[in-house]
Design a protein around this motif. Sequence first.
Motif, PDB file in Angstrom:
ATOM      1  N   ASP A  53      -1.503  -0.271  10.834  1.00 59.87           N
ATOM      2  CA  ASP A  53      -1.347  -1.208   9.724  1.00 59.87           C
ATOM      3  C   ASP A  53      -1.284  -0.489   8.382  1.00 59.87           C
ATOM      4  O   ASP A  53      -0.465  -0.834   7.524  1.00 59.87           O
ATOM      5  CB  ASP A  53      -2.497  -2.223   9.734  1.00 59.87           C
ATOM      6  N   GLU A  54      -2.149   0.504   8.195  1.00 58.60           N
ATOM      7  CA  GLU A  54      -2.140   1.266   6.935  1.00 58.60           C
ATOM      8  C   GLU A  54      -0.828   2.025   6.753  1.00 58.60           C
ATOM      9  O   GLU A  54      -0.308   2.116   5.643  1.00 58.60           O
ATOM     10  CB  GLU A  54      -3.332   2.220   6.887  1.00 58.60           C
ATOM     11  N   TYR A  55      -0.287   2.565   7.843  1.00 61.15           N
ATOM     12  CA  TYR A  55       1.003   3.259   7.752  1.00 61.15           C
ATOM     13  C   TYR A  55       2.104   2.286   7.331  1.00 61.15           C
ATOM     14  O   TYR A  55       2.912   2.599   6.452  1.00 61.15           O
ATOM     15  CB  TYR A  55       1.369   3.911   9.090  1.00 61.15           C
ATOM     16  N   GLU A  57       1.788  -0.532   5.698  1.00 62.76           N
ATOM     17  CA  GLU A  57       1.571  -0.933   4.305  1.00 62.76           C
ATOM     18  C   GLU A  57       1.983   0.179   3.343  1.00 62.76           C
ATOM     19  O   GLU A  57       2.700  -0.059   2.368  1.00 62.76           O
ATOM     20  CB  GLU A  57       0.107  -1.304   4.085  1.00 62.76           C
ATOM     21  N   LYS A  58       1.550   1.396   3.624  1.00 63.97           N
ATOM     22  CA  LYS A  58       1.849   2.539   2.754  1.00 63.97           C
ATOM     23  C   LYS A  58       3.357   2.766   2.625  1.00 63.97           C
ATOM     24  O   LYS A  58       3.840   3.182   1.577  1.00 63.97           O
ATOM     25  CB  LYS A  58       1.187   3.794   3.322  1.00 63.97           C
ATOM     26  N   ASN A  59       4.090   2.469   3.682  1.00 66.93           N
ATOM     27  CA  ASN A  59       5.532   2.704   3.689  1.00 66.93           C
ATOM     28  C   ASN A  59       6.339   1.422   3.446  1.00 66.93           C
ATOM     29  O   ASN A  59       7.547   1.394   3.707  1.00 66.93           O
ATOM     30  CB  ASN A  59       5.942   3.369   4.996  1.00 66.93           C
ATOM     31  N   SER A  60       5.666   0.382   2.968  1.00 69.91           N
ATOM     32  CA  SER A  60       6.301  -0.910   2.651  1.00 69.91           C
ATOM     33  C   SER A  60       7.144  -1.461   3.801  1.00 69.91           C
ATOM     34  O   SER A  60       8.227  -1.998   3.588  1.00 69.91           O
ATOM     35  CB  SER A  60       7.159  -0.778   1.381  1.00 69.91           C
TER      36      SER A  60
END
Length: 121
Positions: A53-55, A57-60
Amino acid sequence: MTGSGNNYFPDITTCPFLLLCPRCTVSEQISSMATSRIVTLAKEVEANTTMLDEYLEKNSLPRPSFDIDAPLMYQLPSDIAAAQEALTAALDELYWLNQGPIQTVVAKSVSTCLSHGLIEH
């Protein structure tokens, strides 16, 4: 032998038939039951889900969904792809542990028989 593996299962705690398994010694079965495998798996699910999920989010990137405009696949770097695979494995094992030995044996036996054409559906 817990954690060291054997010829059939890389980690004895992954044996879906642990209580029915003739390859597993009583001490391995008791040792495995002493630590809560379902809690360990739930933590693995959470950690790998968070990483994925963080990946995204970080990469839109859009979150996984069944929406009509959702991506069919993601091009993930190797570490995130490994987390996704670990997530799937933990979810699968958690599902079968939740089902219990009888449901697991029956479901896997029926599935195997269907795949080999031994039962017509």
